[in-house]
Enzyme design. Structure first.
Site, PDB file in Angstrom:
ATOM      1  N   PRO A  11       0.695 -18.512 -52.945  1.00  0.00           N
ATOM      2  CA  PRO A  11       0.286 -17.599 -54.010  1.00  0.00           C
ATOM      3  C   PRO A  11       0.519 -16.121 -53.711  1.00  0.00           C
ATOM      4  O   PRO A  11       0.310 -15.658 -52.589  1.00  0.00           O
ATOM      5  CB  PRO A  11      -1.211 -17.877 -54.160  1.00  0.00           C
ATOM      6  CG  PRO A  11      -1.623 -18.579 -52.923  1.00  0.00           C
ATOM      7  CD  PRO A  11      -0.417 -19.329 -52.445  1.00  0.00           C
ATOM      8  N   ASN A  12       0.937 -15.442 -54.753  1.00  0.00           N
ATOM      9  CA  ASN A  12       1.122 -13.982 -54.780  1.00  0.00           C
ATOM     10  C   ASN A  12       2.341 -13.484 -54.015  1.00  0.00           C
ATOM     11  O   ASN A  12       2.670 -12.300 -54.090  1.00  0.00           O
ATOM     12  CB  ASN A  12      -0.141 -13.240 -54.281  1.00  0.00           C
ATOM     13  CG  ASN A  12      -1.351 -13.587 -55.125  1.00  0.00           C
ATOM     14  OD1 ASN A  12      -1.287 -13.476 -56.352  1.00  0.00           O
ATOM     15  ND2 ASN A  12      -2.424 -14.046 -54.509  1.00  0.00           N
ATOM     16  N   ARG A  19       2.911  -5.741 -54.268  1.00  0.00           N
ATOM     17  CA  ARG A  19       1.555  -5.858 -53.731  1.00  0.00           C
ATOM     18  C   ARG A  19       1.474  -5.234 -52.339  1.00  0.00           C
ATOM     19  O   ARG A  19       2.395  -5.378 -51.536  1.00  0.00           O
ATOM     20  CB  ARG A  19       1.118  -7.339 -53.684  1.00  0.00           C
ATOM     21  CG  ARG A  19       1.844  -8.174 -52.649  1.00  0.00           C
ATOM     22  CD  ARG A  19       1.456  -9.630 -52.673  1.00  0.00           C
ATOM     23  NE  ARG A  19       0.138  -9.904 -52.167  1.00  0.00           N
ATOM     24  CZ  ARG A  19      -0.167 -10.917 -51.333  1.00  0.00           C
ATOM     25  NH1 ARG A  19       0.791 -11.734 -50.906  1.00  0.00           N
ATOM     26  NH2 ARG A  19      -1.391 -11.121 -50.943  1.00  0.00           N
ATOM     27  N   TYR A  24       2.902  -5.771 -46.596  1.00  0.00           N
ATOM     28  CA  TYR A  24       4.000  -6.708 -46.859  1.00  0.00           C
ATOM     29  C   TYR A  24       5.372  -6.052 -47.040  1.00  0.00           C
ATOM     30  O   TYR A  24       6.360  -6.750 -47.253  1.00  0.00           O
ATOM     31  CB  TYR A  24       3.662  -7.554 -48.097  1.00  0.00           C
ATOM     32  CG  TYR A  24       2.349  -8.292 -47.964  1.00  0.00           C
ATOM     33  CD1 TYR A  24       2.166  -9.238 -46.957  1.00  0.00           C
ATOM     34  CD2 TYR A  24       1.277  -8.026 -48.814  1.00  0.00           C
ATOM     35  CE1 TYR A  24       0.954  -9.894 -46.810  1.00  0.00           C
ATOM     36  CE2 TYR A  24       0.062  -8.681 -48.685  1.00  0.00           C
ATOM     37  CZ  TYR A  24      -0.088  -9.622 -47.668  1.00  0.00           C
ATOM     38  OH  TYR A  24      -1.296 -10.273 -47.528  1.00  0.00           O
ATOM     39  N   ASN A  75       4.953 -20.295 -45.702  1.00  0.00           N
ATOM     40  CA  ASN A  75       3.969 -19.222 -45.756  1.00  0.00           C
ATOM     41  C   ASN A  75       2.996 -19.643 -46.861  1.00  0.00           C
ATOM     42  O   ASN A  75       3.259 -19.441 -48.046  1.00  0.00           O
ATOM     43  CB  ASN A  75       4.619 -17.876 -46.095  1.00  0.00           C
ATOM     44  CG  ASN A  75       3.594 -16.746 -46.057  1.00  0.00           C
ATOM     45  OD1 ASN A  75       2.384 -16.983 -45.994  1.00  0.00           O
ATOM     46  ND2 ASN A  75       4.073 -15.508 -46.097  1.00  0.00           N
ATOM     47  N   ALA A  78      -2.693 -17.189 -49.025  1.00  0.00           N
ATOM     48  CA  ALA A  78      -4.158 -17.306 -48.958  1.00  0.00           C
ATOM     49  C   ALA A  78      -4.622 -18.742 -48.698  1.00  0.00           C
ATOM     50  O   ALA A  78      -5.669 -18.959 -48.080  1.00  0.00           O
ATOM     51  CB  ALA A  78      -4.777 -16.776 -50.246  1.00  0.00           C
ATOM     52  N   GLU A  99       5.186 -22.202 -39.351  1.00  0.00           N
ATOM     53  CA  GLU A  99       4.257 -21.404 -40.168  1.00  0.00           C
ATOM     54  C   GLU A  99       4.649 -19.928 -40.034  1.00  0.00           C
ATOM     55  O   GLU A  99       4.930 -19.464 -38.932  1.00  0.00           O
ATOM     56  CB  GLU A  99       2.825 -21.601 -39.639  1.00  0.00           C
ATOM     57  CG  GLU A  99       1.808 -20.725 -40.346  1.00  0.00           C
ATOM     58  CD  GLU A  99       0.394 -20.869 -39.756  1.00  0.00           C
ATOM     59  OE1 GLU A  99       0.200 -21.603 -38.762  1.00  0.00           O
ATOM     60  OE2 GLU A  99      -0.508 -20.208 -40.313  1.00  0.00           O
ATOM     61  N   HIS A 101       3.774 -15.804 -41.402  1.00  0.00           N
ATOM     62  CA  HIS A 101       3.025 -14.783 -42.147  1.00  0.00           C
ATOM     63  C   HIS A 101       3.717 -13.446 -41.959  1.00  0.00           C
ATOM     64  O   HIS A 101       4.114 -13.106 -40.834  1.00  0.00           O
ATOM     65  CB  HIS A 101       1.571 -14.691 -41.668  1.00  0.00           C
ATOM     66  CG  HIS A 101       0.851 -15.981 -41.860  1.00  0.00           C
ATOM     67  ND1 HIS A 101       0.456 -16.426 -43.100  1.00  0.00           N
ATOM     68  CD2 HIS A 101       0.534 -16.957 -40.985  1.00  0.00           C
ATOM     69  CE1 HIS A 101      -0.094 -17.614 -42.970  1.00  0.00           C
ATOM     70  NE2 HIS A 101      -0.055 -17.968 -41.696  1.00  0.00           N
ATOM     71  N   ARG A 108      -6.349  -8.319 -39.369  1.00  0.00           N
ATOM     72  CA  ARG A 108      -6.885  -8.061 -40.703  1.00  0.00           C
ATOM     73  C   ARG A 108      -8.308  -8.617 -40.816  1.00  0.00           C
ATOM     74  O   ARG A 108      -8.957  -8.874 -39.813  1.00  0.00           O
ATOM     75  CB  ARG A 108      -5.930  -8.657 -41.750  1.00  0.00           C
ATOM     76  CG  ARG A 108      -4.524  -8.070 -41.628  1.00  0.00           C
ATOM     77  CD  ARG A 108      -3.596  -8.593 -42.696  1.00  0.00           C
ATOM     78  NE  ARG A 108      -4.048  -8.234 -44.034  1.00  0.00           N
ATOM     79  CZ  ARG A 108      -3.523  -8.745 -45.153  1.00  0.00           C
ATOM     80  NH1 ARG A 108      -2.538  -9.622 -45.073  1.00  0.00           N
ATOM     81  NH2 ARG A 108      -3.985  -8.381 -46.335  1.00  0.00           N
TER      82      ARG A 108
HETATM   83  C1  DQA Z   1       0.060 -13.811 -45.730  1.00  0.00           C
HETATM   84  C2  DQA Z   1      -1.325 -13.513 -45.127  1.00  0.00           C
HETATM   85  C3  DQA Z   1      -2.431 -14.142 -45.958  1.00  0.00           C
HETATM   86  O1  DQA Z   1      -3.698 -13.865 -45.380  1.00  0.00           O
HETATM   87  C4  DQA Z   1      -2.413 -13.580 -47.361  1.00  0.00           C
HETATM   88  O2  DQA Z   1      -3.395 -14.195 -48.163  1.00  0.00           O
HETATM   89  C5  DQA Z   1      -1.078 -13.644 -48.004  1.00  0.00           C
HETATM   90  C6  DQA Z   1       0.121 -13.414 -47.193  1.00  0.00           C
HETATM   91  C7  DQA Z   1       1.197 -13.074 -44.990  1.00  0.00           C
HETATM   92  O3  DQA Z   1       2.347 -13.434 -45.206  1.00  0.00           O
HETATM   93  O4  DQA Z   1       0.936 -12.146 -44.236  1.00  0.00           O
HETATM   94  O5  DQA Z   1      -0.960 -13.791 -49.214  1.00  0.00           O
HETATM   95  O6  DQA Z   1       0.301 -15.202 -45.608  1.00  0.00           O
END
Ligand code: DQA
Length: 148
Positions: A11-12, A19, A24, A75, A78, A99, A101, A108
């Protein structure tokens, strides 16, 4: 040769570039897709690049990957911190999982420090921006090459 990989974004991540640029960066989701596609082609990998905001769709993608792909780069955004369903689906995938990020989740908020998927993944990358995707693709190619 095993060369079919899928990148699954949660998501997102479709709003990259828009964002929280301090976390990011400024590249858009389309930029990220282009960068990953180029790197995969360079390394002889056949890439499918996906994103969903919906937990169940991500579970379906992971389940379907069992027959269609040799490795998953994920990735889960959340859902990393909350989704037992995504974790369970990944643990059924008996091939390499990386995995990733973009941000350093350990620097964080505390709720981001826990990943439900790290211990079912082969390995992970965090905090290196979108370069982490490139590193993940390189590592996946090596993992698949060693399997053949
Ligand atoms: C994320 C880190 C997560 O905590 C966050 O909710 C994201 C992006 C990252 O790529 O740093 O949406 O996965």
């Amino acid at each position: 040769m095993s060369n079919k990989i899928i990148i699954i974004n949660g998501p997102n991540l479709n709003l990259l570039g828009e964002r929280e640029q301090s976390q990011y960066g400024s590249h858009s989701f389309e930029d990220l897709k282009d960068i990953c596609t180029k790197k995969s082609e360079e390394l002889g990998l056949n890439l499918e690049f996906t994103q969903s905001n919906i937990e169940g769709e991500l579970v379906n993608l992971i389940q379907d990957s069992r027959k269609d792909f040799d490795g998953i780069i994920i990735n889960a955004a959340a859902f990393t911190h909350t989704s037992v369903a995504i974790r369970d689906a990944l643990s059924i995938f008996k091939k390499p999982i990386i995995e990733i990020h973009i941000s350093n989740i350990y620097k964080r908020e505390e709720f981001r420090h826990n990943s439900l998927i790290s211990d079912v993944a082969t390995g992970g990358i965090f905090g290196l921006g979108i370069d982490g995707y490139i590193l993940a693709i390189i590592s996946m190619q090596k993992l698949l090459k060693n399997e053949d």
